[in-house]
Design an enzyme around this catalytic site. Structure first.
Site, PDB file in Angstrom:
ATOM      1  N   GLY A 317      -1.194 -19.261 -13.862  1.00  0.00           N
ATOM      2  CA  GLY A 317      -1.171 -19.721 -12.551  1.00  0.00           C
ATOM      3  C   GLY A 317      -0.699 -20.754 -12.275  1.00  0.00           C
ATOM      4  N   GLU A 318      -1.248 -21.741 -11.068  1.00  0.00           N
ATOM      5  CA  GLU A 318      -0.207 -22.653 -10.692  1.00  0.00           C
ATOM      6  C   GLU A 318       0.187 -21.844  -9.740  1.00  0.00           C
ATOM      7  OE1 GLU A 318       1.655 -25.315 -13.417  1.00  0.00           O
ATOM      8  OE2 GLU A 318       0.063 -25.404 -15.036  1.00  0.00           O
TER       9      GLU A 318
END
Length: 353
Positions: A317-318
């Site tokens: 993610g991120e």
């Protein structure tokens, strides 16, 4: 609601004239036609989005949006909720995976709190657009009110538009929120019509028992809330998250301003489903940065008709996968803008041209 409505109304079709001109230019560049594969198609798509045959995507921005989730009370993640805020501070210090990759591709990282349980206001460059201190537990009732769902989407719109004066040539989505693959799986199941088990993965590393528990929690949330698949705001309100709604807003705002938007992994994909539900035409502006290891990601990409640029087994993610994908889109635009034509270079063309 006015901000959301106005944004949706601004999203028009791709510029077909620019795409035709871009394709003609691609065919006249000093290379065999089609020899750069998807880079050529990406260049043409960028022209359709921006309306420009020659454009550069130098000003890259990754929007990382964070929130906490009440459903984490059910034990669907290996990590405690305080990690959400701790990681936000890590983003601010430049020490997270997304910071490293953003530096590699020359992108800015914009970090936004739309619903963590902690007070992040006034910390460095973190942006606070907090709607509530975390969503409610969707396993026992709605994750948020409909008004909060609208506010989340509008927060994402406002975040992107606030960055426009600094210049945003291309944008990417990113997320942070312990437990957020659980609402993402719920959204994916509702909006694709697939069984919960088919779209639910191990998240941060659940074992078999943990995965079974996670699926059971999602099934209970769907039974309790009965989200309407024909109403994306209802789905977001009942089984979503604040950062998912805000990411949908970022996607909508990018399309409204004719900015290519690179979608990250599973959580960003759930936001893309919400965005397309609100404005089907937004799908043409989205580019899938990569294929996540989360099983639901392949399902939702197929549903959206998006072909990911990369397949690296990532599931962080991120915005990490989208950041890498963004560099490929920028490269495609640069090829189309800067590569010489046969005439410019004085190079003979193939005899059958």
């Amino acid at each position: 609601m006015d901000v959301l409505r106005r944004t949706i109304e601004r999203i028009g079709p791709l510029d077909q004239a620019a795409m035709r001109a871009a394709r003609e230019r691609q065919d006249d560049l000093t290379k065999p036609r089609g020899s750069l594969g998807r880079l050529e198609d990406l260049g043409v798509l960028v022209s359709g989005i921006t309306g420009q045959v020659k454009t550069r995507l130098d000003r890259k921005t990754v929007f990382v949006i964070a929130a906490d989730h009440g459903v984490a009370e059910e034990g669907t993640s290996l990590y405690p909720q305080e990690v959400t805020t701790q990681m936000m501070f890590n983003f601010e210090r430049g020490g997270a995976g997304i910071n490293v990759l953003a530096r590699q591709v020359g992108a800015r990282v914009v970090v936004v709190d739309v619903g963590t349980k902690s007070d992040t206001g006034g910390v460095g460059n973190l942006i606070s657009k907090k709607i509530a201190a975390g969503s409610k537990n969707m396993a026992v009732g709605p994750a948020m009110s409909r008004a909060e769902a609208v506010a989340a989407v509008q927060a994402g719109i406002e975040v992107l538009e606030a960055e426009l004066p600094r210049g945003v040539d291309i944008a990417a989505t990113g997320d942070m929120g312990i437990g957020n693959t659980t609402p993402s799986s719920a959204i994916c199941s509702v909006l694709t019509g697939k069984p919960v088990e088919e779209v639910t993965g191990r998240g941060t590393g659940l074992d078999d028992a943990g995965l079974a528990k996670k699926c059971a929690v999602i099934r209970r949330a769907l039974a309790v809330n009965r989200p309407d698949p024909a109403d994306p705001l209802d789905v977001l309100a009942k089984v979503g998250g604040f950062e998912i709604g805000a990411l949908a807003g970022v996607i909508l705002a990018a399309a409204a301003h004719r900015i290519p938007i690179v979608i990250d992994g599973f959580v960003s994909g759930a936001a893309a489903l919400i965005a397309v539900g609100l404005a089907p035409q937004v799908r043409d502006y989205m580019i899938a940065g990569h294929l996540s290891a989360e099983p639901g990601h392949a399902v939702l990409l197929a549903h959206l008709g998006l072909d990911p640029l990369l397949c690296l087994g990532m599931r962080l993610g991120e915005g990490t996968g989208a950041c890498l994908g963004m560099s490929l889109v920028a490269a495609a635009a640069a090829i189309q803008a800067e590569m010489a034509t046969f005439q410019d270079a004085g190079v003979s063309q193939a005899k059958n041209d």
